[in-house]
Structure formats: C-alpha cells, structure tokens
Design an enzyme around this catalytic site. Structure first.
Site, PDB file in Angstrom:
ATOM      1  N   ASP A 244      27.797  38.970 -43.900  1.00  0.00           N
ATOM      2  CA  ASP A 244      28.137  39.289 -42.515  1.00  0.00           C
ATOM      3  C   ASP A 244      26.943  38.976 -41.610  1.00  0.00           C
ATOM      4  O   ASP A 244      27.072  38.341 -40.549  1.00  0.00           O
ATOM      5  CB  ASP A 244      28.486  40.784 -42.441  1.00  0.00           C
ATOM      6  CG  ASP A 244      29.142  41.174 -41.130  1.00  0.00           C
ATOM      7  OD1 ASP A 244      29.387  40.290 -40.300  1.00  0.00           O
ATOM      8  OD2 ASP A 244      29.398  42.378 -40.938  1.00  0.00           O
ATOM      9  N   ASP A 248      26.123  35.395 -38.963  1.00  0.00           N
ATOM     10  CA  ASP A 248      25.807  35.453 -37.527  1.00  0.00           C
ATOM     11  C   ASP A 248      24.499  34.717 -37.238  1.00  0.00           C
ATOM     12  O   ASP A 248      24.368  34.046 -36.206  1.00  0.00           O
ATOM     13  CB  ASP A 248      25.715  36.910 -37.039  1.00  0.00           C
ATOM     14  CG  ASP A 248      27.012  37.357 -36.364  1.00  0.00           C
ATOM     15  OD1 ASP A 248      28.081  36.858 -36.763  1.00  0.00           O
ATOM     16  OD2 ASP A 248      26.959  38.200 -35.442  1.00  0.00           O
TER      17      ASP A 248
END
Ligand code: NAD
Length: 354
Positions: A244, A248
């Site tokens: 996750d 990003d």
C-alpha cells in the site's frame, strides 16, 4: 462478448469513470471489441438513499457473468464509518479472492518524473502487493477503549499459502513479460516470525525461476532505493501494508495519483473477474470542477484491454495517452489547462480513424 461492471462510486469517481466509459464505447464502436457495459448504482449516494452497500445478487452476477469491474473510488465524508466502501471493496477483493494487486509504475513522460537527473526510462516497474491478508485482514480489537489503559491490536496475518502464491505470481509475471529481476521486500529483521516465512518462501520459489535475478530488500531500504535509483527495479513483491505504501511512493515517481492505475486479480484463476481501479481516492475538493485527471482511469482501461486479451487496443490506447501527456494536454495536476473531458478528447483524437 465481455461483460464489464461499471461502478463510478464517490466524489470524482463518477467523473473519471465516465471518461473510461467513453473510451470503452469508442473501441466497441470503432474497433469491434464486443463489450457489454453494465452500469451499477453503488456508492455513498445509494447507501445514504436506501442503505444498500453491495447486494448478494449483484455480487453473484459480477462473479458469474463479468470479465471485469471498472471502479472509480469510494470514500465520502457523509459515511464516516466507510460501511459501503468496505462492503464493496472487500466484497470483491476478499470475496473473489483477488489476491494480487498489480500496479504497473511507468512514467509516461520525462516531465512527470520528480527526481533530479532522472527521466521516464528510469521509472518502469511493477509492484505485486498481497491483497487479502497481512495487517489488513481485520483480525484485532480494542480493550478498555477510551481509558488510559486502552489496548489496540491489529494482527499481521501471513499464511504459507498466501505468501507463496503472491511470490510465485511475481516470478511468473517476470518470466512471462521478459522482466529480469524480482525484489521481495519484508521486515524480517524486526518481524522475525511473520516475515521469516516470506524469506523461506522466497528462497524456495526463486529456485523455480533460475533465469530471474532474485533480490531481497527490507522495506525501509526499498523506499530509500526507490527514490535513489528507481531504474534498478523490474518487479517488486511485498505484503499488503508495505505494498500500500510503496505503491503510493511509486505513484509519486510516475507523476502523481492522477496517473496511477491498478488491477486486482487471481493469477491462479485467470478466468475470474478482475477489478480495475485508479489508485487515487474520491478527491472531494475536486468534485464538480472538471479538473480530475482521467489518465489513471484511462490507463486502467488499457490494462483491462491487455488483461482481457485485446493487446492491440491496449497498445493503441496507452500510446495515445502517453502522446497527450508528452504534448502537455493534461489537467492542472500535471501543469496543464485541460478539463477532465478535454484530456479524453485529446487522447481519442490520437486514435487512427476506424
Ligand atoms: N481505492 C479507493 O477508493 C480510495 C483510495 C484512497 C482514498 N480513498 C478515499 O478517498 C477520500 C479522499 O482521500 P484522500 O484525499 O486521502 O486521497 P485522494 O486520492 O482522493 O486525494 C489525494 C490528493 O490527490 C489529488 N488527486 C487524487 N486523484 C486525483 C485525480 N484523478 N486528478 C487530480 N488530482 C487528484 C487530490 O486532489 C488530493 O490532493 C477518502 O474518503 C479516502 O478514504 C479511496
């Protein structure tokens, strides 16, 4: 005929998904790709209207009939408990066992790469994020909540089966796509029980792929190296939480959330429905301004074409998107002055007549 479920969702979700639908419809009309687009009224508006989140019959129909789902974003301040988002997103990721979240991280233009002295050719790798377990599996609880003695726990779940299948999926992808190197990332120096399992599995699976250069980096070192020299990466495999975060970071390297696409799938069952989502959220401040960048969604459509076997369409679309971005025909987040719709027009204008 491929049936595609379309869920705009919340915030800018419907605005960017409308652009994805325009492009899907263009390829259906002009390139003869047989698509049945099934529009679903799901998201915060629906939840607030009648309490519906993700009905069982819809879930069953998606599973039985659809090749893909194109989902915008979920998240609305009026639903602070995220009930609808949890049911819809987890209903698909967990419900359909879409254990691989695959994130191609490729810069479309030199101008999008934020690192000094680096260009688009340096940013081209794919992250395989485990999507069904880890610390997001939902095992945990709170004790003595709201008191000075409160305890809050979330457990990091790592199963032999779960770790092995995502590590193998990353190697298989590398082999199939001519990628030279796979990096596995964990924190086994600190999380000695859970992540030692990743080490053991990685040591075993890499033997099945002797032609692939298998490397390991702790997650902190991976973040450091990604910024220092992203060109050394081909394929990265990691757990749910680290994936996750790292994706990003990858989005920033490729030009921002407005250009980051993803697919969640089950590599052991390629016939199973696949979930395509721009990585960004519902961006509430942009709603209604016509400034949401549709590129992440258009790249999802290109990924969808690729995954569903329409390779020529995928290449044609991605080439047109890249050309529009290089020409500066972008929304304000990429320093352009076009609207959401204007960017799609600029992409469509680059397709060969058909
Ligand atoms: N997968 C998902 O559905 C998903 C992912 C992330 C966040 N969310 C939800 O979205 C809501 C907003 O979250 P957030 O603000 O942390 O993240 P966000 O991705 O919505 O926005 C982060 C920043 O990126 C910008 N941005 C995002 N998408 C853009 C686009 N297409 N074009 C131009 N700029 C764009 C936003 O304006 C904002 O400045 C929250 O409710 C959150 O839970 C949902």
């Amino acid at each position: 005929m491929k049936k595609i479920a379309i869920i705009g969702g919340d915030g800018i979700g419907p605005e960017v998904i409308a652009e994805g639908v325009r492009v899907l419809a263009w390829f259906r009309a002009r390139r003869g790709i047989e698509l049945d687009l099934w529009h679903l009224d799901l998201g915060a508006e629906r939840f607030l209207r009648d309490g519906t989140t993700f009905p069982d019959d819809v879930k069953r129909a998606i599973s039985d009939e659809c090749a893909a789902v194109l989902l915008g974003a979920l998240g609305d301040a009026r639903v602070p408990g995220f009930e609808h988002a949890r049911d819809i997103l987890f209903g698909m990721r967990f419900g359909f066992d879409l254990y691989a979240n695959v994130r191609p991280i490729r810069a479309l233009a030199d101008s999008l790469v934020p690192l000094r002295g680096r260009s688009a050719k340096d940013v081209d790798f794919v992250v395989f994020r485990e999507n069904t377990e880890g610390i997001y599996a939902g095992i945990g609880g709170q004790l003595r909540r709201g008191t000075p003695d409160e305890i809050a726990i979330n457990e990091d779940i790592n199963t032999r089966k779960g770790v092995e299948r995502i590590v193998r999926a990353a190697f298989a992808y590398a082999r199939q796509n001519g990628r030279q190197r796979v990096h596995m990332s964990d924190k086994s120096n600190a999380m000695r029980a859970a992540h030692e399992l990743w080490q053991r599995v990685f040591a075993e699976v890499r033997c099945e792929y002797p032609e692939i250069d298998a490397q390991h980096l702790y997650i902190d070192a991976l973040c450091y190296e990604l910024v220092r020299d992203p060109s050394q990466f081909d394929v990265i495999v990691t757990n749910n939480l680290f994936g996750d975060i790292v994706t990003d970071l990858g989005a920033a390297l490729q030009g921002g959330l407005g250009v980051a696409a993803s697919v969640s799938l089950n590599p052991e069952h390629p016939e199973r429905v696949k979930l395509f989502e721009p990585v960004h959220g519902s961006a509430p401040k942009l709603v209604g301004l016509g400034q949401a960048n549709p590129v992440a969604t258009l790249l999802c459509v290109a990924l969808l074409f690729e995954e569903l076997g329409f390779r020529e369409a995928a290449v044609e679309l991605e080439t047109a998107i890249a050309a529009a971005v290089v020409a500066g025909e972008t929304t304000p987040d990429l320093a352009g002055s076009l609207s959401t719709r204007g960017v799609t027009d600029a992409v469509i204008a680059r397709f060969a007549p058909g």
